[in-house]
Design a protein around this motif. Structure first.
Motif, short mmCIF file in Angstrom:
data_model
loop_
_atom_site.label_atom_id
_atom_site.label_comp_id
_atom_site.label_asym_id
_atom_site.label_seq_id
_atom_site.Cartn_x
_atom_site.Cartn_y
_atom_site.Cartn_z
N ILE A 375 0.71 -1.22 0.01
CA ILE A 375 -0.19 0.05 0.05
C ILE A 375 0.89 1.10 -0.06
O ILE A 375 0.45 2.46 0.11
CB ILE A 375 -1.10 0.20 1.24
N ARG A 376 2.13 1.24 -0.31
CA ARG A 376 3.06 2.29 -0.19
C ARG A 376 3.01 3.15 1.06
O ARG A 376 3.04 4.34 0.71
CB ARG A 376 2.89 2.87 -1.55
N CYS A 377 3.05 2.37 2.24
CA CYS A 377 2.89 3.05 3.38
C CYS A 377 4.22 3.76 3.80
O CYS A 377 4.30 4.61 4.58
CB CYS A 377 2.31 2.42 4.56
N GLY A 378 5.15 3.20 3.41
CA GLY A 378 6.86 3.55 3.74
C GLY A 378 7.17 2.99 5.13
O GLY A 378 8.14 3.46 5.49
N LYS A 379 6.21 2.18 5.58
CA LYS A 379 6.99 1.65 7.16
C LYS A 379 8.12 0.86 6.93
O LYS A 379 9.04 0.83 7.81
CB LYS A 379 5.83 0.75 7.67
N CYS A 380 8.30 0.19 5.61
CA CYS A 380 9.62 -0.76 5.71
C CYS A 380 10.62 0.25 5.41
O CYS A 380 11.81 0.05 6.07
CB CYS A 380 9.44 -1.52 4.51
N VAL A 381 10.44 1.54 4.88
CA VAL A 381 11.72 2.50 4.59
C VAL A 381 12.07 2.90 6.05
O VAL A 381 13.08 3.10 6.31
CB VAL A 381 11.14 3.37 3.46
N GLU A 382 11.09 3.26 6.78
CA GLU A 382 11.23 3.93 7.89
C GLU A 382 12.05 2.74 9.00
O GLU A 382 12.80 3.42 9.76
CB GLU A 382 9.98 4.07 8.61
N ALA A 383 11.83 1.60 9.01
CA ALA A 383 12.33 0.69 9.70
C ALA A 383 13.64 0.16 9.33
O ALA A 383 14.56 -0.46 10.03
CB ALA A 383 11.46 -0.70 9.67
N CYS A 384 13.86 0.35 7.94
CA CYS A 384 15.35 -0.17 7.38
C CYS A 384 16.46 0.68 8.04
O CYS A 384 16.66 1.94 7.94
CB CYS A 384 15.45 -0.11 5.89
N PRO A 385 17.44 0.12 8.83
CA PRO A 385 18.56 0.52 9.51
C PRO A 385 19.62 0.78 8.54
O PRO A 385 20.77 1.58 8.87
CB PRO A 385 18.93 -0.37 10.60
N MET A 386 19.48 0.49 7.26
CA MET A 386 20.53 0.76 6.24
C MET A 386 20.15 1.88 5.08
O MET A 386 21.01 2.06 4.21
CB MET A 386 20.83 -0.52 5.36
N GLY A 387 18.82 2.60 5.38
CA GLY A 387 18.22 3.56 4.69
C GLY A 387 18.14 3.03 3.23
O GLY A 387 18.01 3.66 2.29
N LEU A 388 17.61 1.92 3.07
CA LEU A 388 17.39 1.44 1.80
C LEU A 388 15.68 1.61 1.37
O LEU A 388 15.08 1.95 2.61
CB LEU A 388 17.62 -0.28 1.64
N GLU A 389 15.20 1.11 0.21
CA GLU A 389 13.88 1.11 0.07
C GLU A 389 13.40 -0.39 -0.22
O GLU A 389 13.24 -0.85 -1.16
CB GLU A 389 13.62 1.96 -1.00
N GLY A 417 15.43 -8.23 8.91
CA GLY A 417 13.93 -8.54 9.16
C GLY A 417 13.04 -7.62 9.42
O GLY A 417 11.91 -7.65 9.63
N SER A 418 13.69 -6.25 9.81
CA SER A 418 12.85 -5.21 10.24
C SER A 418 11.62 -4.97 9.31
O SER A 418 10.48 -4.38 9.48
CB SER A 418 13.72 -3.94 10.46
N CYS A 419 11.99 -4.89 8.12
CA CYS A 419 11.00 -4.45 6.98
C CYS A 419 9.92 -5.29 6.75
O CYS A 419 8.67 -4.90 6.98
CB CYS A 419 11.69 -4.49 5.59
N SER A 420 9.99 -6.58 7.12
CA SER A 420 8.86 -7.59 7.27
C SER A 420 8.24 -7.36 8.37
O SER A 420 6.84 -7.71 8.52
CB SER A 420 9.49 -9.01 6.86
N PHE A 421 8.81 -7.27 9.64
CA PHE A 421 8.11 -7.18 10.80
C PHE A 421 7.27 -5.90 10.91
O PHE A 421 6.26 -6.13 11.17
CB PHE A 421 9.27 -6.85 12.01
N GLU A 422 7.66 -4.64 9.91
CA GLU A 422 6.71 -3.70 10.23
C GLU A 422 5.48 -3.66 9.03
O GLU A 422 4.75 -2.84 9.36
CB GLU A 422 7.63 -2.47 10.01
N CYS A 423 5.62 -4.46 7.94
CA CYS A 423 5.04 -4.62 6.97
C CYS A 423 3.40 -4.71 7.13
O CYS A 423 3.23 -5.95 7.52
CB CYS A 423 5.25 -5.49 5.65
#
Length: 445
Positions: A375-389, A417-423
Motif C-alpha cells: 500500500i506504499r505506506c513507507g513503514k519498511c523504509v522507516e524501519a530499514c537501518p541501512m536506509g534502503l527502500e 527482517g525489520s522491513c517484514s516485521f513492520e509491513c
C-alpha cells in the motif's frame, strides 16, 4: 528514568522494537549430556571448507584436529568428543542443504593432551601479537554471532588500513536468545581477558563492550570487573533492534559511518561477538579449540527454556529433549532467533560453531499471515537501518531486475527482517531481499 533511557546510545536510522521474550535469561548455563553420535560439518565458517584428516575407523580424542583449513579464509575443525570416526559423508545442515560432515560415535570423554580444562582464570597474556594470531587460527576460532567469519582473517588488518578501536558485541538484540547474556554473567573476566588479547593482537589501546540496557545485571557486573582492565569501557545501549549489527553498533558507540559496501576496518574498527571473545580467551590462555559453545533452547511452549554448554556436532533433537521435549503444538523449529533465524527442515541437524539458539515456535505463531498488496505506506523504509527502500528492492528481485537491485545497493541489506516485521500487508520482503542478494552474487561470479 525516562530521561535517562532517552539518552542511551543507539543508531539513528530505522530499527524496530519486537518483544524481548528472554524466557531463559535466568537459566544458568548447564552442561548437557553427550549424545551417542556427533556429526561435525567441515564447513562451519565463511570461506573454503576444511580438508578432512581422518577416515572411517580412526579413533579420535576431544580437541584433536580432524580437518585442516583450506587456504587463508577457512578454519580448522576439531573433534568435539572422543570415539571412533564413522562415515565422512554429506548430511543436511541448518541451511537445508547437504554438506560434508565427519560422524564420530562417542566413547568415553578423552581429551587431547595440553588442553587446560581447569576453571581457574589465566590473566597474564604471554603470547605476542603474531603468536596470538597463529593460535586463534590453529584453534579454529570463528565469529559466533552468526556470520562465522574466521577470526584470524578479521584480525589481519589489510595493508593501508588501521584500527584504533575494538568493539565487543554483547548486544544480543534478537528476541528470545540469552546465550551471550548468560556468558557475560558467568564468565565476565574470561571475556575481559579475551578482550585484552584481541586488543594486543590489533595493537589498539581502546575497547568498548556494548550491551543493551535490558541486561542491566551484565552491565553492572562488567563495569565493576572492568575497573581492573586498562582501556576497556562498558557502554549501555538503548534497546533497539538490530542494535547488534556491526554498522549499527559502530554508529551507536563511536558515531562513525561505515560506507556502502565497506567494512568496519574502513572506519578504524574491528568488531567481535562476546562468544567469540570468550573462545579467543580459551584458545590463547587454555589451548582449547572451539569444540563447544553456549546455545539457548527456548520457546513459549517449551517446558524448560535453557542455556546449555553444547559440543559441536550434537543433534538439535538432543538439546530439545534436554529442555523438556518438543511441545505438541510446535509449528516451526528455528536455528537462531525469530528475526534472522532459519527454520529447520530436520531437527537431527548438528549444532555448529555459530549456532546461538534453537527456538521452538508454536503453530499459531508459525503460520504466515495472508499477504496483501503493497500500500506504499513507507513503514519498511522507516524501519530499514541501512536506509534502503525494501518495497522497491522486493519488486526488483521479484521481477528479476538484479542489475538494477545491485545499483540500488541491495548488497547493503543486512537481512535483519525489520522491513517484514513492520509491513502491514504481511509481505515477505526480507525473503526477496535475500533472493536478490544471492542473484547479484551470481552475477558477480
Amino acid at each position: 528514568m525516562l530521561n535517562l533511557l532517552n539518552h542511551l546510545k543507539t543508531f539513528p536510522q530505522g530499527g524496530v522494537h519486537p518483544d524481548d521474550n528472554k524466557l531463559s535469561a535466568k537459566s544458568h548455563i548447564q552442561e548437557i549430556s553427550l549424545p551417542k553420535i556427533v556429526y561435525i560439518p567441515i564447513s562451519q565458517h565463511i570461506g573454503k571448507p576444511a580438508e578432512p584428516l581422518v577416515e572411517r575407523g580412526d579413533t579420535v580424542k576431544a580437541g584433536q584436529i580432524i580437518a585442516v583449513h583450506e587456504g587463508f579464509v577457512s578454519a580448522n575443525i576439531h573433534a568435539s568428543v572422543s570415539g571412533k570416526v564413522g562415515k565422512v559423508e554429506e548430511i543436511m545442515d541448518s541451511s537445508g542443504f547437504k554438506k560434508m560432515a565427519i560422524a564420530i560415535r562417542v566413547k568415553g570423554d578423552d581429551w587431547e593432551e595440553g588442553i587446560d580444562r581447569t576453571p581457574g582464570l589465566v590473566k597474564e597474556i604471554e603470547l605476542n601479537k603474531k603468536e596470538i594470531l597463529a593460535k586463534i587460527m590453529e584453534m579454529g576460532v570463528v565469529g559466533q554471532g552468526g556470520a562465522a567469519f574466521p577470526s584470524h582473517v578479521k584480525l589481519s588488518v589489510p595493508e593501508g588500513k588501521s584500527a584504533d578501536h575494538l568493539i565487543v558485541n554483547g548486544v544480543e538484540c534478537e528476541p528470545y536468545l540469552t546465550a551471550d547474556h548468560r556468558l557475560m554473567l558467568e564468565k565476565p573476566e574470561e571475556i575481559l581477558v579475551g578482550t585484552q588479547i584481541l586488543m594486543k593482537s590489533l595493537g589498539v589501546e581502546n575497547a568498548i563492550i556494548g550491551i543493551e540496557n535490558n541486561k542491566k545485571d551484565a552491565i553492572k557486573l562488567l563495569k565493576k570487573k572492568s575497573k581492573d582492565y586498562r582501556g576497556i569501557k562498558i557502554a549501555s545501549l538503548k534497546v533497539q533492534y538490530p542494535q547488534g549489527g556491526e554498522k549499527q553498533l559502530i554508529k551507536a558507540l563511536l558515531n562513525r559511518e561505515v560506507p556502502p559496501g565497506g567494512l568496519p576496518i574502513d572506519v578504524g574498527c574491528v568488531v567481535h561477538n562476546v562468544g567469540t571473545t570468550f573462545s579467543v580467551y580459551q584458545a590463547v590462555q587454555k589451548n582449547k579449540p572451539v569444540i563447544e559453545r553456549v546455545v539457548t533452547v527456548t520457546g513459549k511452549g517449551l517446558e524448560k527454556p535453557s542455556n546449555f554448554w553444547v559440543r559441536v556436532g550434537t543433534p538439535v533433537s538432543h538439546l530439545i529433549d534436554a529442555a523438556g521435549g518438543l511441545p505438541e503444538n510446535t509449528g516451526k523449529v528455528v536455528s537462531g532467533g525469530p528475526m534472522m533465524g532459519k527454520a529447520l527442515a530436520d531437527i537431527s541437524v548438528p549444532i555448529a560453531k555459530a549456532t546461538s539458539g534453537i527456538l521452538i515456535i508454536p503453530e499459531y505463531e508459525a503460520k504466515r499471515a495472508k499477504e496483501y498488496n503493497c500500500i506504499r505506506c513507507g513503514k519498511c523504509v522507516e524501519a530499514c537501518p541501512m536506509g534502503l527502500e525494501p518495497f522497491h528492492m522486493m519488486l526488483l528481485a521479484k521481477k528479476g531486475f538484479y542489475e538494477k537491485a545491485k545499483e540500488d545497493n541491495i548488497m547493503d541489506c543486512i537481512e535483519c527482517g525489520s522491513c517484514s516485521f513492520e509491513c502491514p500487508s504481511n509481505r515477505p520482503i526480507v525473503d526477496y531481499m535475500r533472493l536478490g542478494k544471492i542473484m547479484v552474487k551470481k552475477l558477480n561470479n
